[in-house]
Design a protein around this motif. Structure first.
Motif, PDB file in Angstrom:
ATOM      1  N   GLN A 196       0.855  -1.195   0.000  1.00  0.00           N
ATOM      2  CA  GLN A 196       0.000   0.000   0.000  1.00  0.00           C
ATOM      3  C   GLN A 196       0.887   1.239   0.000  1.00  0.00           C
ATOM      4  O   GLN A 196       1.651   1.456   0.933  1.00  0.00           O
ATOM      5  N   ASN A 237       0.567   4.322   0.600  1.00  0.00           N
ATOM      6  CA  ASN A 237       0.531   5.342   1.661  1.00  0.00           C
ATOM      7  C   ASN A 237       1.240   4.879   2.925  1.00  0.00           C
ATOM      8  O   ASN A 237       1.444   5.660   3.838  1.00  0.00           O
ATOM      9  N   GLU A 238       1.633   3.593   2.975  1.00  0.00           N
ATOM     10  CA  GLU A 238       2.423   3.124   4.117  1.00  0.00           C
ATOM     11  C   GLU A 238       3.913   3.196   3.832  1.00  0.00           C
ATOM     12  O   GLU A 238       4.729   2.770   4.645  1.00  0.00           O
ATOM     13  N   GLN A 247      -7.799   3.881  -3.674  1.00  0.00           N
ATOM     14  CA  GLN A 247      -6.433   3.913  -3.148  1.00  0.00           C
ATOM     15  C   GLN A 247      -5.426   4.105  -4.291  1.00  0.00           C
ATOM     16  O   GLN A 247      -4.432   4.826  -4.148  1.00  0.00           O
TER      17      GLN A 247
HETATM   18  C1  LIG Z   1      -3.589   3.745   3.710  1.00  0.00           C
HETATM   19  O1  LIG Z   1      -4.783   3.920   3.002  1.00  0.00           O
HETATM   20  C2  LIG Z   1      -5.782   2.959   3.286  1.00  0.00           C
HETATM   21  C3  LIG Z   1      -7.005   3.275   2.466  1.00  0.00           C
HETATM   22  O2  LIG Z   1      -6.707   3.652   1.177  1.00  0.00           O
HETATM   23  C4  LIG Z   1      -6.132   3.012   4.749  1.00  0.00           C
HETATM   24  O3  LIG Z   1      -7.038   1.964   5.030  1.00  0.00           O
HETATM   25  C5  LIG Z   1      -4.897   2.842   5.586  1.00  0.00           C
HETATM   26  O4  LIG Z   1      -5.210   3.039   6.930  1.00  0.00           O
HETATM   27  C6  LIG Z   1      -3.845   3.851   5.186  1.00  0.00           C
HETATM   28  N1  LIG Z   1      -2.634   3.592   5.942  1.00  0.00           N
HETATM   29  C7  LIG Z   1      -1.945   4.573   6.531  1.00  0.00           C
HETATM   30  C8  LIG Z   1      -0.733   4.158   7.262  1.00  0.00           C
HETATM   31  O5  LIG Z   1      -2.275   5.720   6.434  1.00  0.00           O
END
Ligand SMILES: *[C@@H]1O[C@H](CO)[C@@H](O)[C@H](O)[C@H]1NC(C)=O
Ligand SMILES: *[C@@H]1O[C@H](CO)[C@@H](O)[C@H](O)[C@H]1NC(C)=O
Ligand SMILES: *[C@@H]1O[C@H](CO)[C@@H](O)[C@H](O)[C@H]1NC(C)=O
Ligand SMILES: CC(=O)N[C@H]1CO[C@H](CO)[C@@H](O)[C@@H]1O
Length: 644
Positions: free
Chosen positions: A273, A275-276, A341
């Motif tokens: 993912q 965003n991580e 996402q």
């Molecule tokens: C990354 O995005 C997803 C949804 O797109 C979300 O569920 C998740 O919590 C987010 N993770 C962080 C670390 O922000």
């Protein structure tokens, strides 16, 4: 020129190639005539590139320049529970202390685990602290500076100092620095360490210690360590410079990331993912990767983009498309959040700073939008039965926002169009050589081809055979066929790219490394030879007195430099002397030969990294329009000619 060649049989194509030439050297020897007098096909300007994912510890421990292991205490690196593996207590003389994993003093909501040092006894002559052993050692090189960062806080009454050092395993301090000013709240500390050593060693460790009676009875918490030596192009949080240099030498034109399998996740929640993987290191938790070990995500989306920028590679972004390795698919009705996402990820990369995620990118240090010209939907989706609905849903949503991007389909599907189809080939040498003409009769005028992964294993797919010259020559034959068809095959990439010596999960790989050195496999030198001698036009070649096998060739020219590249693979055990003539071009009387050759079993390894390599020599031509050349047994050769 686009012709529909599906109806042409292979022998018809062979006959076309055999139009007799006016230059015949001998009655028996093969003779080639390079036709610079007729229009060639344009070759893809981005034909050669890389495919990358974290496999065989190639990211953490390798490409990623972070020298410390288990640096944020999120999980054992085999993916188990968080622990202090790779950290050890240090105590000298009467010093006494403990280190524990603490979950009650989080640095933030993402990095909740810290290392807690409780000091029982300490004095100026009795230090206590802890060390990190690195990734199978810590390389210290002459002239190199190391930057260490970490967060720390202490119980009241103790403000420091702490000593941060790099030491040999036998206890010699190679460099040290001191920090003080600790408080009850986490602060980030940065020190630079410059060992004055004259030889490179890896039997070293990173140490943080305290030597003062003022620390007795106190606790100090630590989190998110980093230690970097020189990185490629001096990027902060960058890649190991020697690995970067070896990759750069190939002159790769594109970079497919972040996987491969490693994009998909062993299950849907374990997918990669984006965003991580962005923002400051302390906001990256890591994830259990597809290749059964922990990925720290220290190297994330924006870090890959920096690598593209620094190596001048076009980004080819693989996006998660609702399918994971346990063969589960997100049902069609539930795809919405997964598509969102991906749209967020694309906005993070390509959006202006007035968008939500574009402004996050700016906050992370990259205000300029990043163009992603190629978007690959998923990975190897020919393994699934649900690709049609998934491709359609992702394609429609992305195409609406980014209508001018090129879309890559990872398997045949009919729901929506695609610009390129990603074909993968992991085969034995014999099988790979047999694919020399694979795309000769492929229909033109439809979508193009991206050979997104290939690699010859002389013993067959995925086994433990050596990455030897036999495999490399088969790669070369296959690539020669791809280059001959590079009006259709737009991009090709060997895979996997990197392998930590001793941690091989997939063999062969392009580049091997350990803590001390990095080396290319024979296949690496083939990539380098074919990629760095790049033509923009593929010339027609007329053969007489023979055809393909054991010799395989492609000839190209580069207008801007007036160069002609004759690429020739000899898979046979005897040398081959052939005549090479030019029609419509005269060339200078000296050419350059770049050759990879040897025995079929020859390979490179940590103990013998340079057995196979490229040998360069100058040769003389008997005339400006023709010469004879002898190609070595088991060789891949580029003859570089210069037009007058
Ligand atoms: C990354 O995005 C997803 C949804 O797109 C979300 O569920 C998740 O919590 C987010 N993770 C962080 C670390 O922000
Ligand atoms: C150009 O491509 C066509 C297929 O579209 C092929 O038939 C022809 O041989 C190619 N010419 C060269 C010089 O490779
Ligand atoms: C190549 O070798 C043949 C046979 O020895 C000879 O007849 C021919 O002249 C040579 N060609 C050139 C261009 O030197
Ligand atoms: C981290 C990891 O899974 N390493 C593996 C790499 O490959 C070798 C050989 O397949 C395994 O033994 C390691 O466990």
């Amino acid at each position: 020129m686009k012709i529909s060649s599906t109806s042409l049989s292979l022998s018809a194509v062979a006959a076309l190639l055999c139009i007799s030439s006016t230059f015949v050297n001998t009655a028996s020897a093969l003779s080639l005539t390079i036709r610079n007098d007729v229009a060639g096909n344009s070759s893809s300007p981005i034909l050669y590139g890389f495919m990358y994912e974290d496999i065989n510890y190639s990211g953490d421990s390798g490409l990623y320049g972070q020298m410390l292991r288990n640096w944020n205490f999120q999980a054992g690196d085999t993916g188990g529970a968080a622990d202090l593996s790779h950290w050890s207590l240090v105590k000298q003389n009467t010093g006494s202390a403990t280190i524990t994993l603490d979950t009650a003093n989080p640095l933030n909501s993402i990095n909740k685990n810290s290392l807690r040092l409780d000091v029982t006894t300490s004095s100026a002559s009795s230090r206590v602290g802890f060390s990190n052993e690195g990734w199978w050692g810590l390389r210290v090189q002459p002239g190199e500076s190391y930057t260490a960062t970490f967060f720390a806080k202490a119980t009241s009454g103790f403000t420091g100092p702490l000593t941060v050092s790099i030491e040999s395993n036998s206890g010699t301090v190679l460099a040290s620095a001191s920090v003080s000013g600790l408080t009850g709240a986490y602060q980030k500390f940065t020190v630079t360490l410059k060992p004055s050593v004259t030889t490179t060693t890896i039997t070293n460790k990173f140490v943080v210690s305290v030597a003062s009676s003022g620390a007795v009875g106190k606790s100090v918490w630590f989190d998110v360590f980093s230690l970097f030596g020189k990185t490629y192009k001096d990027r902060e949080n960058g890649i190991r410079s020697d690995i970067g240099n070896v990759l750069e030498a190939v002159q790769p034109s594109f970079f497919r990331f972040p996987g491969g399998n490693n994009l998909e996740g062993q299950s849907i929640p374990q997918r990669w993912q984006w965003n991580e993987t962005v923002g400051p290191l302390e906001e990256r938790k890591g994830r259990f990767g597809d290749w059964s070990y922990w990925n720290t995500n220290g190297q994330g989306l924006l870090d890959y983009v920096y690598m593209c920028e620094d190596m001048n590679m076009v980004p080819v972004l693989g996006v998660y498309a609702g399918y994971s390795l346990d063969t589960s698919s997100v049902p069609e009705a539930n795809l919405g959040p997964y598509i969102q996402q991906v749209l967020d990820e694309l906005e993070y990369l390509m959006g202006s700073t007035s968008t939500t995620y574009g402004s996050l990118r700016a906050k992370h240090g990259h205000p300029e939008p990043i163009d992603i010209p190629y978007i690959e939907i998923g990975n190897e989706d020919f393994f699934s039965t649900t690709y049609d609905y998934r491709y359609k849903a992702f394609y429609d949503a992305i195409k609406k926002v980014y209508p001018d991007k090129k879309f890559i389909s990872t398997g045949p599907q009919t729901s929506r169009p695609y610009d390129l189809l990603d074909d993968h080939f992991y085969l034995t040498s014999k099988e790979m050589i047999a694919l020399f003409n694979h795309y000769d009769n492929y229909a033109r005028g439809g979508s193009d081809i991206f050979v997104g992964e290939f690699g010859t294993n002389s013993q067959g797919c995925c086994g433990a055979s050596a990455a030897n010259l036999d495999a490399a020559l088969a790669d070369a034959v296959f690539m020669t066929g791809l280059e001959r068809n590079s009006d259709l095959v737009k991009m090709i990439a060997y895979a996997p790219l990197l392998n930590r010596d001793g941690q091989t999960q997939w063999n062969p790989d392009l580049v091997g490394f350990n803590t001390e050195i990095v080396w290319g496999t024979p296949s690496y030198y083939i990539q380098l030879l074919w990629s760095a001698n790049r033509a923009d036009t593929i010339l027609q070649v007329d053969a007489s007195n023979g055809g393909f096998g054991p010799l395989y060739w492609v000839v190209g020219s580069k207008e801007s430099t007036k160069q002609i590249f004759v690429k020739m693979v000899n898979t046979g055990s005897s040398s081959q002397t052939i005549g090479i003539n030019l029609k419509g071009a005269s060339v200078h009387s000296q050419g350059v030969a770049r050759v990879v050759s040897g025995g079929l079993e020859d390979t490179n390894s940590a103990s013998s990294p340079n057995t196979v390599g490229i040998k360069e020599s100058v040769f003389s031509l008997t005339s400006a329009t023709g010469f004879n050349y002898t190609f070595a047994p088991y060789s891949a050769t580029v003859l570089l000619l210069h037009r007058m």
